[in-house]
Design a protein around this motif. Structure first.
Motif, short mmCIF file in Angstrom:
data_model
loop_
_atom_site.label_atom_id
_atom_site.label_comp_id
_atom_site.label_asym_id
_atom_site.label_seq_id
_atom_site.Cartn_x
_atom_site.Cartn_y
_atom_site.Cartn_z
N THR A 1 49.71 -11.87 55.30
CA THR A 1 49.02 -11.97 56.70
C THR A 1 48.32 -13.37 56.88
O THR A 1 47.71 -13.73 55.73
CB THR A 1 48.20 -10.82 57.05
N ARG B 1 47.32 -17.76 62.66
CA ARG B 1 48.02 -19.12 62.77
C ARG B 1 47.17 -20.14 63.71
O ARG B 1 46.22 -19.62 64.57
CB ARG B 1 49.35 -19.27 63.29
N TYR C 1 61.07 -16.34 61.43
CA TYR C 1 60.86 -17.39 60.73
C TYR C 1 61.99 -17.79 60.09
O TYR C 1 63.03 -16.81 59.78
CB TYR C 1 59.78 -16.95 59.72
N SER D 1 54.45 -19.95 67.28
CA SER D 1 54.15 -18.47 67.13
C SER D 1 52.57 -18.17 67.67
O SER D 1 51.74 -19.22 67.78
CB SER D 1 54.05 -17.82 66.00
N ASP E 1 48.06 -12.96 65.02
CA ASP E 1 48.14 -12.74 63.40
C ASP E 1 49.63 -12.33 63.14
O ASP E 1 50.58 -12.18 64.00
CB ASP E 1 47.49 -11.08 63.52
N GLN E 2 49.76 -13.23 61.95
CA GLN E 2 51.27 -12.99 61.66
C GLN E 2 51.48 -12.35 60.36
O GLN E 2 50.32 -12.16 59.73
CB GLN E 2 51.71 -14.39 61.02
#
Lengths: 325, 508
Positions: free
Chosen positions: B48, B51, B81, B101, B104-105
């Motif tokens: 996690t 970005r 991705y 993006s 939260d990734q």
């Protein structure tokens, strides 16, 4: 001696040269009998016609019933004959054979005296036509032929029915014979597994040597009590000659030839079997193997049946000296 | 001549099948016995980060190979991705990249492991470290410590053990206290030990372990120490000096590079969650064998869809029954109705189970025979008669099913699984034999058929045999070879010993 035999039974059988089912199939039938010639013996009609062409004596063919509609005209077809035999052309093991020895208003009389109504005879023929007695249930035809009036020489030792002589002919040489005597149990039929007696025969002289009934060795007929030893078979050389001649007829190397003795017509060839049974060894109390091997050693088999009969006798004497049972 | 041919052919078949079996057992480690279970570990790494503006790139270190384990399967869940995998001497690096993006990734990596041996890969030539420039005060302490340790050790392994014990001892001298200074985190401690070992010119490195414990949610990598003895790398616990990996540990990455490297993001984090499952050994080993050695296992029955597999589980047992029939007919000389009829009956017994199967079969046969005798009285022609028997058999089956359902006997329902054509033919043949050779002969043949059917049922449902045949289908070639040999068996049948008994007993 006895306990040793029981301890290792297969060794004893091998010593005696007894041919087993597996070896018969694997080493003889598969090797010497080409499948393409099987139809010649499996179809009794074809065998009969071939034999007639070759001048081999067979019981006269009265009629062939090929289709169901002919069954309706059965009485017309059978009108001239009071005695006859109905058999399937593709039958095996003597099954489906009906012997009629006389006729009355109500119907036909079987060998054992029982009366068959017309519809019972019709049904029997229908069963034959639908393939009940043929291998794999293939549709079949019914043959109606001369009922052999058997030679009275065996009257004392057969219970009704027709005694016949089965000979194993290997590459044209008769190697072993037996006389098959019907009993009360076999219902006049001459097949051993149906309860007939098998009697061994001295190939050189044509005299019987004692027999086997079911699995027991016997010396007398179980129904009449008459001895079955040392009976002389009339015209023995003719019988051997006839058997030996059947080899060319069907081009098979290992066959069983069935011959009956008619009181007027002499020996008649009834049928040829491409898978003859093994009980003949029990009847003769001897194994087939020594004789078969003796034949296999012969480099060129003579083409004339007379020569082959001579060979058959010499092979018989040879093997008698070498092995005693 | 023919025998020679058969012998050569049969020997060849056996050789081929034995070779494939041997290879499968020794190289692919396929189990010879059924029902062994293996533990299957699933490791899930959840990455996690938040970005920041611009494109972002996430690199995560992955193991190239896991000593002591076999990687069955791995997959990446990475959404939009782009993913690239790179080999970096001892590790692998997964790189996820995206241009745009938001927020939260989350990225996932999942790996499935089972215990097992994989060939060790060779390390590159190990470079011996040069002595470092230590601060003067440390150098004295270091030299003194190394001198003491050297006196009490025989080789690199015992040296490292002694050193680690001294460094970790709670009541240590001033030298050690000085060397221990400022190494609070486990990573710092391992790199401190490594730099001390450099002083003794011993090559060493950091390895990072993941401890497998079922149900772990937030596992982290644990740094561990590896020392090169001149022949191989020996693993040490940097806290205790014990050598070897802890149990259930997975070597995740070599070296001290960070596990995760994110550019274009912040607050990056990796969370490992681990869980364990038990799986049937066969499935696991087949899967594993497929990974170790693709081409051979391409032809495994395990590659079929499960439903087809289940069909083949039954089909592949048929040759075993067939061989039994050949034995019983040609060696023993048993009589049966029809050549392979007993096998088909035995297949029906699979579903009904033996006792019920026998009972239902006998019931059907008895009822069918009774009706067949009545049909005989009607004088029907052959084919219509056979058809009538077949229809009656089906009516009887329906009737038996309905009756047993009413009575609450569920087993009775399985009567529907019997091959009715076979039963109809059996009834027909049995009645013919009955008519022509008497009840005794026909009951004898019937008993013979049922005996062979029961025997082949027992053989065909044998768990061990079933496993062997399914995992090693090449055994079919062996069965074929034996059948060929039996086809050239010209000796006596056991029944013939009985048939010719009068000769055996009375002879002479």
């Amino acid at each position: 001696m006895l306990w040793k035999n029981l301890l290792n039974p297969s060794k004893r059988l091998r010593e005696l040269g007894l041919l087993g089912m597996n070896q018969r199939n694997g080493d003889y039938i598969l090797k010497y009998n080409q499948r393409k010639f099987y139809p010649l013996v499996d179809d009794k009609l074809r065998t009969k016609k071939l034999a007639q062409q070759a001048g081999i004596a067979v019981p006269e063919l009265y009629a062939v019933i090929e289709a169901e509609y002919q069954v309706a005209h059965l009485s017309e077809i059978l009108a001239p004959y009071s005695e006859f035999v109905i058999k399937p052309a593709h039958g095996s093991g003597g099954e489906g054979i009906l012997i009629i020895k006389g006729r009355s208003k109500e119907g036909c009389r079987k060998l054992n005296g029982a009366l068959l109504t017309k519809s019972e005879v019709d049904h029997h023929i229908s069963n034959i036509l639908s393939g009940m007695y043929s291998l794999g249930g293939q549709p079949d035809v019914a043959l109606i032929e001369y009922r052999v009036d058997f030679d009275p020489v065996f009257e004392q030792v057969s219970y009704q029915g027709v005694p016949d002589i089965r000979t194993i002919v290997f590459q044209g040489i008769p190697v072993m014979s037996m006389l098959r005597l019907p009993t009360r149990m076999s219902d006049g039929k001459a097949n051993l597994h149906q309860g007939a007696i098998g009697v061994g025969i001295d190939m050189a002289t044509g005299r019987t040597t004692g027999g086997v009934w079911h699995h027991d060795l016997i010396d007398a007929h179980p129904d009449s009590g008459h001895t079955i030893n040392h009976l002389e078979i009339p015209g023995w050389d003719n019988i051997l000659l006839l058997s030996a001649g059947c080899r060319e007829l069907v081009s098979l190397g290992y066959i069983g030839v069935d011959i009956v003795l008619d009181s007027k017509l002499g020996p008649l060839m009834l049928e040829i079997n491409a898978r003859p049974g093994l009980s003949i060894q029990l009847a003769n109390k001897q194994g087939l193997l020594p004789r078969l091997e003796a034949v296999e050693k012969i480099k060129s088999i003579p083409s004339s049946p007379e020569e082959r009969v001579k060979l058959a006798k010499s092979i018989y004497r040879q093997t008698q000296n070498s092995q005693v049972l | 001549m023919k025998n020679l041919h058969v012998n050569i052919l049969a020997t060849l078949l056996i050789l081929v099948s034995a070779t494939i079996c041997y290879y499968k057992v020794t190289e692919l480690k396929l189990p010879l016995l059924p029902v062994q279970e293996s533990e299957l570990w699933t490791i899930e790494a959840k990455v996690t980060y938040k970005r920041t503006a611009g494109p972002s790139k996430v690199s995560m270190m992955l193991p190239k190979q896991v000593p002591g384990y076999v990687v069955l399967d791995e997959n990446f869940v990475s959404g939009r991705y782009g993913l690239t995998l790179e080999n970096e001497d001892l590790n692998r690096v997964a790189q996820w990249a995206i241009r745009r993006s938001q927020g939260d990734q989350t990225l996932y990596y999942r790996m499935q492991l089972i215990p097992g041996e994989t060939p060790e890969f060779k390390d590159k030539n190990v470079a011996y470290p040069v002595e470092q420039d230590y601060p003067e005060i440390m150098r004295t302490a270091l030299t003194a410590l190394l001198e003491q340790v050297r006196n009490k050790s025989a080789d690199t392994k015992s040296f490292t053990h002694e050193l680690l014990q001294r460094l970790n001892a709670p009541d240590s001298d001033e030298n050690v206290k000085l060397l221990r200074k400022d190494a609070a985190t486990p990573e710092a401690w391992v790199s401190r030990v490594i730099s001390i070992l450099q002083g003794a010119r011993i090559p060493s490195r950091q390895v990072n372990l993941l401890i497998l414990s079922d149900g772990a949610r937030h596992s982290r990598l644990v740094p561990w120490l590896q020392v090169y003895t001149g022949e191989r790398w020996v693993t040490f616990n940097p806290k205790t000096g014990e050598s070897g990996f802890p149990s259930n540990a997975v070597l995740w990455k070599y070296g001290d590079k960070p596990l995760l490297d994110v550019s274009g993001g912040k607050s990056a984090n990796v969370d490992f969650s681990i869980y364990k499952q038990s799986r049937g050994m066969i499935a696991v080993t087949q899967q594993r064998a497929g990974i170790i050695n693709g081409p051979v296992m391409e032809f495994s029955l395990f590659n079929l869809p499960v439903q087809t597999q289940n069909v083949y589980r039954i089909l592949i047992m048929m040759p075993v029954g067939v061989l039994l029939i050949v034995l019983l007919r040609n060696i023993v000389g048993l009589k049966t109705f029809g050549t392979f009829m007993p096998i088909l009956i035995a297949m029906a017994f699979r579903e009904t189970e033996l006792a019920w199967g026998l009972a239902l079969f006998c019931l059907l046969l008895a009822l069918g025979l009774m009706i067949r005798f009545y049909l005989e009285y009607l004088r029907l022609l052959l084919v219509p008669r056979l058809a009538a028997v077949l229809i009656i058999v089906i009516i009887l089956m329906t009737f038996v099913s309905l009756l047993s359902h009413k009575l609450g006997i569920d087993r009775g329902l399985s009567v529907a699984l019997f091959p009715m054509v076979i039963i109809a033919m059996t009834i027909e043949r049995m009645s013919l034999v009955w008519e022509e050779h008497g009840a005794g002969e026909s009951l004898q043949q019937c008993a013979g058929s049922l005996f062979v059917a029961s025997l082949s049922y027992l053989l065909m449902t044998n768990e061990y045999l079933e496993h062997l045949m399914f995992v090693f289908p090449e055994l079919l070639l062996t069965l074929l070879a034996f059948t060929l040999w039996l086809g050239r068996y010209t000796g006596y049948r056991i029944s013939e010993l009985w048939r010719f008994r009068s000769v055996i007993v009375k002879g002479n």
